[in-house]
Scaffold this motif. Structure first.
Motif, PDB file in Angstrom:
ATOM      1  N   MET A 213     -10.691  54.707   3.670  1.00  0.00           N
ATOM      2  CA  MET A 213     -11.356  55.822   4.280  1.00  0.00           C
ATOM      3  C   MET A 213     -12.470  55.357   5.200  1.00  0.00           C
ATOM      4  SD  MET A 213     -12.140  58.645   1.615  1.00  0.00           S
ATOM      5  CE  MET A 213     -11.799  60.217   1.794  1.00  0.00           C
ATOM      6  N   LEU A 214     -12.670  56.094   6.266  1.00  0.00           N
ATOM      7  CA  LEU A 214     -13.732  55.785   7.197  1.00  0.00           C
ATOM      8  C   LEU A 214     -15.033  56.391   6.707  1.00  0.00           C
ATOM      9  CD1 LEU A 214     -11.935  56.465  10.585  1.00  0.00           C
ATOM     10  CD2 LEU A 214     -12.499  54.267   9.604  1.00  0.00           C
ATOM     11  N   LEU A 215     -16.041  55.536   6.635  1.00  0.00           N
ATOM     12  CA  LEU A 215     -17.341  56.036   6.213  1.00  0.00           C
ATOM     13  C   LEU A 215     -18.170  56.495   7.405  1.00  0.00           C
ATOM     14  CD1 LEU A 215     -18.168  53.339   3.550  1.00  0.00           C
ATOM     15  CD2 LEU A 215     -17.269  55.643   3.194  1.00  0.00           C
ATOM     16  N   ASN A 216     -17.930  55.852   8.559  1.00  0.00           N
ATOM     17  CA  ASN A 216     -18.696  56.170   9.749  1.00  0.00           C
ATOM     18  C   ASN A 216     -17.828  57.010  10.671  1.00  0.00           C
ATOM     19  OD1 ASN A 216     -20.348  56.265  11.949  1.00  0.00           O
ATOM     20  ND2 ASN A 216     -20.479  54.043  12.228  1.00  0.00           N
ATOM     21  N   LYS A 217     -18.102  58.294  10.789  1.00  0.00           N
ATOM     22  CA  LYS A 217     -17.291  59.201  11.602  1.00  0.00           C
ATOM     23  C   LYS A 217     -18.059  59.683  12.836  1.00  0.00           C
ATOM     24  CE  LYS A 217     -14.724  60.909   7.683  1.00  0.00           C
ATOM     25  NZ  LYS A 217     -14.280  62.056   6.938  1.00  0.00           N
ATOM     26  N   LYS A 218     -18.984  58.902  13.302  1.00  0.00           N
ATOM     27  CA  LYS A 218     -19.807  59.324  14.424  1.00  0.00           C
ATOM     28  C   LYS A 218     -19.124  59.134  15.770  1.00  0.00           C
ATOM     29  CE  LYS A 218     -24.095  58.338  12.056  1.00  0.00           C
ATOM     30  NZ  LYS A 218     -25.292  57.519  12.033  1.00  0.00           N
ATOM     31  N   GLY A 219     -18.065  58.327  15.892  1.00  0.00           N
ATOM     32  CA  GLY A 219     -17.389  58.103  17.164  1.00  0.00           C
ATOM     33  C   GLY A 219     -17.824  56.796  17.799  1.00  0.00           C
ATOM     34  N   MET A 220     -17.569  56.686  19.110  1.00  0.00           N
ATOM     35  CA  MET A 220     -17.877  55.453  19.836  1.00  0.00           C
ATOM     36  C   MET A 220     -19.338  55.442  20.264  1.00  0.00           C
ATOM     37  SD  MET A 220     -14.453  55.142  22.189  1.00  0.00           S
ATOM     38  CE  MET A 220     -14.972  53.637  22.910  1.00  0.00           C
ATOM     39  N   THR A 221     -19.894  54.267  20.266  1.00  0.00           N
ATOM     40  CA  THR A 221     -21.278  54.136  20.716  1.00  0.00           C
ATOM     41  C   THR A 221     -21.312  53.969  22.235  1.00  0.00           C
ATOM     42  OG1 THR A 221     -21.290  51.738  20.532  1.00  0.00           O
ATOM     43  CG2 THR A 221     -21.894  52.988  18.558  1.00  0.00           C
ATOM     44  N   LEU A 222     -22.488  54.091  22.791  1.00  0.00           N
ATOM     45  CA  LEU A 222     -22.652  53.950  24.229  1.00  0.00           C
ATOM     46  C   LEU A 222     -22.269  52.545  24.687  1.00  0.00           C
ATOM     47  CD1 LEU A 222     -23.562  55.217  26.857  1.00  0.00           C
ATOM     48  CD2 LEU A 222     -25.892  54.501  26.317  1.00  0.00           C
ATOM     49  N   ILE A 223     -22.562  51.530  23.924  1.00  0.00           N
ATOM     50  CA  ILE A 223     -22.225  50.146  24.283  1.00  0.00           C
ATOM     51  C   ILE A 223     -20.702  49.966  24.336  1.00  0.00           C
ATOM     52  CG2 ILE A 223     -22.327  47.751  23.490  1.00  0.00           C
ATOM     53  CD1 ILE A 223     -25.151  48.352  22.496  1.00  0.00           C
ATOM     54  N   GLU A 224     -19.979  50.536  23.400  1.00  0.00           N
ATOM     55  CA  GLU A 224     -18.513  50.440  23.402  1.00  0.00           C
ATOM     56  C   GLU A 224     -17.918  51.127  24.634  1.00  0.00           C
ATOM     57  OE1 GLU A 224     -17.625  50.310  18.601  1.00  0.00           O
ATOM     58  OE2 GLU A 224     -17.880  52.250  19.604  1.00  0.00           O
ATOM     59  N   VAL A 225     -18.477  52.254  25.020  1.00  0.00           N
ATOM     60  CA  VAL A 225     -18.004  52.961  26.216  1.00  0.00           C
ATOM     61  C   VAL A 225     -18.290  52.125  27.461  1.00  0.00           C
ATOM     62  CG1 VAL A 225     -18.371  55.002  27.669  1.00  0.00           C
ATOM     63  CG2 VAL A 225     -18.197  55.244  25.187  1.00  0.00           C
ATOM     64  N   MET A 226     -19.473  51.519  27.542  1.00  0.00           N
ATOM     65  CA  MET A 226     -19.828  50.689  28.682  1.00  0.00           C
ATOM     66  C   MET A 226     -18.893  49.477  28.801  1.00  0.00           C
ATOM     67  SD  MET A 226     -22.489  52.009  30.263  1.00  0.00           S
ATOM     68  CE  MET A 226     -23.453  50.741  30.999  1.00  0.00           C
ATOM     69  N   ILE A 227     -18.578  48.839  27.692  1.00  0.00           N
ATOM     70  CA  ILE A 227     -17.672  47.681  27.699  1.00  0.00           C
ATOM     71  C   ILE A 227     -16.279  48.120  28.161  1.00  0.00           C
ATOM     72  CG2 ILE A 227     -16.486  46.007  26.227  1.00  0.00           C
ATOM     73  CD1 ILE A 227     -19.123  45.800  24.628  1.00  0.00           C
ATOM     74  N   ALA A 228     -15.811  49.265  27.689  1.00  0.00           N
ATOM     75  CA  ALA A 228     -14.503  49.774  28.103  1.00  0.00           C
ATOM     76  C   ALA A 228     -14.486  50.076  29.603  1.00  0.00           C
ATOM     77  CB  ALA A 228     -14.144  51.018  27.303  1.00  0.00           C
ATOM     78  N   LEU A 229     -15.563  50.626  30.141  1.00  0.00           N
ATOM     79  CA  LEU A 229     -15.639  50.915  31.571  1.00  0.00           C
ATOM     80  C   LEU A 229     -15.659  49.635  32.415  1.00  0.00           C
ATOM     81  CD1 LEU A 229     -18.085  53.948  31.697  1.00  0.00           C
ATOM     82  CD2 LEU A 229     -15.634  53.933  32.159  1.00  0.00           C
ATOM     83  N   VAL A 230     -16.362  48.612  31.964  1.00  0.00           N
ATOM     84  CA  VAL A 230     -16.399  47.335  32.683  1.00  0.00           C
ATOM     85  C   VAL A 230     -15.010  46.711  32.714  1.00  0.00           C
ATOM     86  CG1 VAL A 230     -17.277  44.958  32.577  1.00  0.00           C
ATOM     87  CG2 VAL A 230     -18.845  46.887  32.329  1.00  0.00           C
TER      88      VAL A 230
ATOM     89  N   LEU B  78     -12.142  48.290  32.485  1.00  0.00           N
ATOM     90  CA  LEU B  78     -11.343  49.131  33.371  1.00  0.00           C
ATOM     91  C   LEU B  78     -11.658  48.837  34.847  1.00  0.00           C
ATOM     92  CD1 LEU B  78      -9.293  51.451  33.565  1.00  0.00           C
ATOM     93  CD2 LEU B  78     -11.229  53.028  33.534  1.00  0.00           C
ATOM     94  N   LEU B  79     -12.928  48.626  35.167  1.00  0.00           N
ATOM     95  CA  LEU B  79     -13.338  48.296  36.526  1.00  0.00           C
ATOM     96  C   LEU B  79     -12.725  46.979  36.989  1.00  0.00           C
ATOM     97  CD1 LEU B  79     -15.174  48.870  39.004  1.00  0.00           C
ATOM     98  CD2 LEU B  79     -16.897  47.497  37.842  1.00  0.00           C
ATOM     99  N   ILE B  80     -12.733  45.974  36.141  1.00  0.00           N
ATOM    100  CA  ILE B  80     -12.156  44.669  36.489  1.00  0.00           C
ATOM    101  C   ILE B  80     -10.656  44.800  36.757  1.00  0.00           C
ATOM    102  CG2 ILE B  80     -11.632  42.366  35.579  1.00  0.00           C
ATOM    103  CD1 ILE B  80     -14.405  42.501  34.178  1.00  0.00           C
ATOM    104  N   VAL B  81      -9.975  45.558  35.927  1.00  0.00           N
ATOM    105  CA  VAL B  81      -8.534  45.764  36.112  1.00  0.00           C
ATOM    106  C   VAL B  81      -8.260  46.500  37.422  1.00  0.00           C
ATOM    107  CG1 VAL B  81      -6.512  46.981  35.191  1.00  0.00           C
ATOM    108  CG2 VAL B  81      -7.971  45.649  33.664  1.00  0.00           C
ATOM    109  N   MET B  82      -9.037  47.523  37.724  1.00  0.00           N
ATOM    110  CA  MET B  82      -8.848  48.285  38.959  1.00  0.00           C
ATOM    111  C   MET B  82      -9.118  47.433  40.194  1.00  0.00           C
ATOM    112  SD  MET B  82      -7.686  51.167  38.524  1.00  0.00           S
ATOM    113  CE  MET B  82      -7.289  52.174  37.151  1.00  0.00           C
TER     114      MET B  82
END
Length: 136
Positions: free
Chosen positions: A1-18, A20-24
């Motif tokens: 079971m997941l204990l932390n259900k808060k979602g993605m953090t801002l740092i995780e979103v920033m890393i995903a965007l970087v 994606l930018l490199i791939v584009m």
């Protein structure tokens, strides 16, 4: 079971965007390279058509006509061709060499500029076609 259900953090979103930018950016570079290769091939094909057209005209010229007089790199004209949204100038040069007897060698050299390959830089694109013309 997941204990932390808060979602993605801002740092995780920033890393995903970087990522994606490199791939584009890589995809954009690949597209630009593909377009440049296609245009280069299109211009080379047009130079081939121009040279073949001119060599056919000279093959059908009478042997005694002045057009088949021996020349060394005579200008044979400038042709401007339109492509999509740009125009390119193709310079034709004709060299006719007397091979002795009833034979002459005809060389047609087509030169054009595209991007960084210019006459001024000493590195234009060129295409040459040759044929032997014999007195009938």
């Amino acid at each position: 079971m997941l204990l932390n259900k808060k979602g993605m953090t801002l740092i995780e979103v920033m890393i995903a965007l970087v990522i994606l930018l490199i791939v584009m950016l890589a995809l954009m570079q690949t597209t630009t390279l593909g377009i440049n290769s296609n245009v280069t091939n299109l211009l080379r094909d047009e130079a081939t058509r121009i040279a073949e057209q001119r060599i056919t005209e000279l093959r059908n010229t009478l042997f005694t006509d002045g057009a088949l007089a021996a020349t060394a790199g005579a200008d044979d004209g400038l042709e401007t061709r339109e492509f999509r949204n740009f125009a390119v100038d193709f310079t034709r040069r004709r060299t006719i060499t007397d091979l002795g007897g009833d034979d002459k060698r005809v060389d047609i050299n087509i030169t054009w500029e595209w991007r960084n390959r210019t006459v001024a830089s000493g590195n234009p694109y060129t295409y040459t076609v040759s044929t032997i013309v014999r007195r009938p």
